[in-house]
Enzyme design. Structure first.
Site, short mmCIF file in Angstrom:
data_model
loop_
_atom_site.label_atom_id
_atom_site.label_comp_id
_atom_site.label_asym_id
_atom_site.label_seq_id
_atom_site.Cartn_x
_atom_site.Cartn_y
_atom_site.Cartn_z
N TYR A 1 0.81 -1.22 0.00
CA TYR A 1 0.00 0.00 0.00
C TYR A 1 0.84 1.27 0.00
O TYR A 1 0.33 2.33 -0.36
CB TYR A 1 -0.96 0.00 1.20
CG TYR A 1 -0.34 -0.38 2.51
CD1 TYR A 1 0.49 0.49 3.21
CD2 TYR A 1 -0.57 -1.64 3.06
CE1 TYR A 1 1.06 0.14 4.42
CE2 TYR A 1 0.00 -2.01 4.27
CZ TYR A 1 0.81 -1.12 4.95
OH TYR A 1 1.38 -1.47 6.14
N CYS B 1 1.01 2.76 -3.36
CA CYS B 1 -0.30 3.23 -3.85
C CYS B 1 -0.79 4.49 -3.14
O CYS B 1 -1.68 5.16 -3.65
CB CYS B 1 -1.35 2.12 -3.67
SG CYS B 1 -1.04 0.61 -4.60
N HIS B 2 -0.22 4.80 -1.99
CA HIS B 2 -0.83 5.81 -1.11
C HIS B 2 0.27 6.54 -0.31
O HIS B 2 0.63 6.09 0.78
CB HIS B 2 -1.79 5.09 -0.16
CG HIS B 2 -2.61 5.98 0.72
ND1 HIS B 2 -2.18 6.44 1.95
CD2 HIS B 2 -3.85 6.49 0.56
CE1 HIS B 2 -3.11 7.17 2.52
NE2 HIS B 2 -4.14 7.21 1.70
N PHE B 3 0.80 7.61 -0.78
CA PHE B 3 0.52 8.32 -2.03
C PHE B 3 1.80 8.34 -2.87
O PHE B 3 2.88 8.17 -2.32
CB PHE B 3 0.11 9.76 -1.74
CG PHE B 3 -1.07 9.93 -0.83
CD1 PHE B 3 -2.36 9.83 -1.33
CD2 PHE B 3 -0.91 10.17 0.53
CE1 PHE B 3 -3.46 10.01 -0.50
CE2 PHE B 3 -2.00 10.34 1.35
CZ PHE B 3 -3.28 10.26 0.84
N VAL C 1 2.40 6.71 2.77
CA VAL C 1 1.90 6.51 4.14
C VAL C 1 0.89 5.37 4.10
O VAL C 1 0.25 5.10 3.09
CB VAL C 1 1.22 7.78 4.71
CG1 VAL C 1 2.21 8.92 4.80
CG2 VAL C 1 0.02 8.19 3.87
#
Length: 715
Positions: A604, A607-609, A614
């Site tokens: 993740y 993907c974020h960000f 984070v």
């Protein structure tokens, strides 16, 4: 000009070697064949009226007995602009006997190992279709520019839109039948298998070469290009622009190997295409590896063959100043015109922000700026309408956006029941809301500051739990407030989510755009003080503590009594261990203390960000929900339910407060869950708790009335 003709027009390597006198060596007993080359497109394909210039150089000769190999290169210019380079090309002159026993393309053990180690990719088609086998009649419809008649109405566009996005006419068409598997291949991004039936008296044999008929490698490559055109249409990539053309991907070397000839005695060739990359950045793009077979023998290989859907020069492709564009070609499933589409939202997630939102955002091409989540964690696809004016950040602006939830999405497959998990509800609503404020220009008043987006507070209610697989989620977001403070811009939004006209999720949330300095001084929920978990501050008898281990890589935790309840798996396996105290916690109804190790390569973070990794707060909430599911299983609370399943709780407003984030270098997170109500109602069991989540030394999340349900599968 088709790529085949663009490449083939560099035929003067043969003229040059003839001019140098190769025929005096070959004495008419050997024929020319290309073996290897590397192609790099540098610009758009040539257009009607342009003049091509090829600068061709033979670099060296190698003689092995009577066989001559030569190595050459060329550069192709269209009206003086470099558009194509050929490097490391090798051709030779061979006898009939040598050509009769082709060795075929040989893949080394190293190449096989590299292929097996490729990571799985993720791509969501812009339009779905069940049409995965194409006949010659289907290909003719695609040549007429009618993808909607082949793949279904979701692939159709208005008359006059994208007239150039079609296959060539039958004479140049080098495939006759195609089978598609959109999840096949080593990266899970798709495979295509196709055949071309050959006719011995066809034009492509008669003209190449006189007295030596052989199918030109450039025409074989043209068939591969056509398969990529088909796949772009199959995936709905044409829907991103109003007037585009197929163009070769630039600056990516295409490696070509030829290890066998295709002659008049061969009746069919077969293409096997493996998609290696599928993306909307910088435009709708497919890159693939291709093998061409005669029977079971692979005779030609192409690596990194790429194709894009790219706007024609001078045509609109992004929002104009103020953010309101011309019609950019995309309609939703209901036929409503989208304001901006999936390609623009891809840029908002990981590309050029001015392509997503208009020329005012060009300032961010040279500095870091906030992005919405990307890839597998992006849950907004299109902007349908905007009520508001860029630069006016007062209350009242509204935006309608949409997200198509695929029936086979990863989060359905990996959830504990194939319904949408809480994290996707939260993220889809929050991503849509923040995009409204960003689009209006929340950061444009101070473009010298490098901001990061963070969610601060929120509350949301699942009004109705419906099966959203294969449906379009529509977000209606409204800006309630904007406030600028030192180092930050704060915005509050309300939102509601609906499907098929029925509202199923509502909420309100506060966001902040923070400077690096503001983020560096985070003190959590307790002004920087360490607050110990309940299990440490209360002297709990160790005999009352039940530890449940969920080791990484283990199967999803299931009901040990043989029931139907189980935990999410895969990317939703978010808990390593839980300590359960049956009558513990602030309310004496049950307590859970959970732990999760954090690795810097967690999926993740990328993907974020983009440029600001984070852990999503929604995944912290998911970890807590997972622990609550464990509580239900361990305490056997679902007894009496027929085929029980976990579900999101309806009619319970959950509120949250975030005052920090989990970063790559944070080694772990922990959380406390205090069960405060176990309610049995007709048809459901409801468990409600308060919870908090910590990083080492700092409590950063606080949740009130986080809840899960148990229902019978039939309910």
């Amino acid at each position: 000009m088709p790529p085949a003709v663009t490449v083939e027009a560099g035929q003067c390597d043969l003229l040059l070697v003839s001019y140098l006198g190769i025929d005096f060596r070959n004495k008419g007993e050997r024929v020319y064949r290309l073996l290897d080359s590397t192609l790099v497109f540098r610009g758009n394909l040539p257009r009607v009226g342009q003049t091509l210039k090829y600068d061709i150089s033979i670099d060296r000769f190698v003689h092995n007995g009577d066989t001559t190999l030569f190595f050459f290169s060329y550069k192709c210019y269209a009206d003086g602009e470099l558009i194509l380079e050929l490097h490391d090309a090798c051709a030779g002159f061979f006898s009939a006997a040598e050509l009769e026993t082709p060795i075929g393309v040989v893949m080394t053990d190293k190449e096989k190992a590299e292929r097996a180690a490729l990571p799985k990719g993720y791509f969501k088609p812009l339009a779905y279709t069940d049409k995965n086998h194409l006949t010659a009649e289907d290909l003719e419809l695609l040549a007429q520019g009618r993808p909607g008649d082949v793949f279904g109405p979701d692939h159709a566009q208005d008359p006059g839109i994208n007239p150039a996005l079609r296959l060539p006419v039958e004479k140049l068409r080098m495939v006759d039948e195609v089978t598609i598997d959109r999840k096949g291949g080593p990266r899970g991004l798709g495979t295509l298998s196709a055949v071309k039936n050959l006719q011995p008296d066809a034009w492509y044999f008669e003209c190449h070469f006189p007295d030596d008929p052989v199918l030109a490698g450039s025409l074989v490559a043209e068939g591969a290009v056509q398969l990529l055109q088909i796949y772009l249409l199959h995936q709905g990539m044409h829907l991103t622009l109003p007037d585009a053309a197929f163009q070769c991907v630039t600056d990516t070397p295409i490696e070509v190997q030829v290890r066998g000839q295709i002659t008049q005695k061969h009746t069919q060739i077969r293409y096997e295409v493996e998609v290696m990359e599928l993306t909307l950045l910088p435009r709708a793009t497919v890159i693939a590896d291709v093998l061409i077979y005669i029977g079971d023998l692979p005779v030609i290989r192409m690596k990194n063959l790429g194709l894009q859907v790219r706007e024609k020069p001078g045509t609109p492709y992004r929002p104009e100043a103020g953010g309101i564009p011309q019609f950019l070609g995309r309609r939703n499933r209901s036929g409503e015109a989208a304001m901006i589409n999936e390609m623009h939202l891809a840029h908002a997630a990981k590309g050029d922000l001015d392509i997503a939102m208009g020329p005012e955002f060009e300032v961010y091409r040279t500095s870091r700026a906030p992005y919405i989540p990307n890839g597998a964690f992006q849950f907004v696809d299109r902007v349908m309408s905007l009520k508001g004016t860029r630069g006016d950040l007062g209350p009242g602006s509204e935006m309608v956006t949409e997200y198509d939830s695929p029936a086979d999405a990863w989060y359905y497959e990996e959830n504990s029941y194939p319904h949408m998990p809480n994290a996707v509800y939260m993220e889809s609503s929050l991503q849509a809301a923040i995009f409204l404020g960003y689009y209006l220009g929340a950061t444009l008043k101070n473009t010298d500051e490098q901001y990061a987006i963070r969610n601060l507070d929120g509350r949301a209610t699942l009004v109705k739990d419906i099966d959203l697989r294969g449906k379009t989620i529509r977000h209606h977001s409204r800006l309630l407030m904007t406030s600028a403070v030192t180092g930050a811009v704060l915005q509050n939004f309300s939102y509601e989510l609906s499907a098929d006209g029925e509202v199923f999720y509502t909420g309100e949330s506060l966001f902040g755009y923070f400077s690096d300095a503001a983020l560096a001084n985070q003190v959590g929920l307790d002004n920087g003080k360490y607050v110990a978990p309940w299990i440490e501050t209360n002297e709990v008898d160790p005999a009352k503590v039940r530890r449940i281990e969920l080791p990484e890589g283990a199967p999803a935790f299931t009901d040990p009594s043989g029931g139907h309840l189980h935990l999410p798996g895969g990317r939703y396996a978010l808990v390593d261990r839980v300590d359960l105290v049956e009558d513990g916690g602030r309310h004496g109804r049950g307590y859970l203390h959970g732990h999760r190790a954090i690795r810097p390569d967690e999926w993740y973070f990328d993907c974020h960000f983009h440029r600001d990794p984070v852990m999503p707060g929604s995944l912290g909430v998911e970890a807590i929900l997972q622990a609550m599911r464990l509580y239900v299983i361990e305490e056997n609370l679902a007894e009496g339910f027929e085929r029980p399943r976990f579900a999101m709780a309806t009619g319970v407003e959950m509120s949250w407060k975030y005052r920090g984030q989990i970063l790559r270098h944070d080694k772990e997170l922990s959380f406390d869950v205090h069960v405060k109500e176990v309610r049995r109602e007709e048809g459901r069991l409801l468990v409600i708790a308060d919870a908090e989540l910590s990083k080492p030394g700092l409590r950063i999340y606080e949740l009130t009335d986080v809840a899960i349900e148990v229902r019978s599968t039939e309910a």
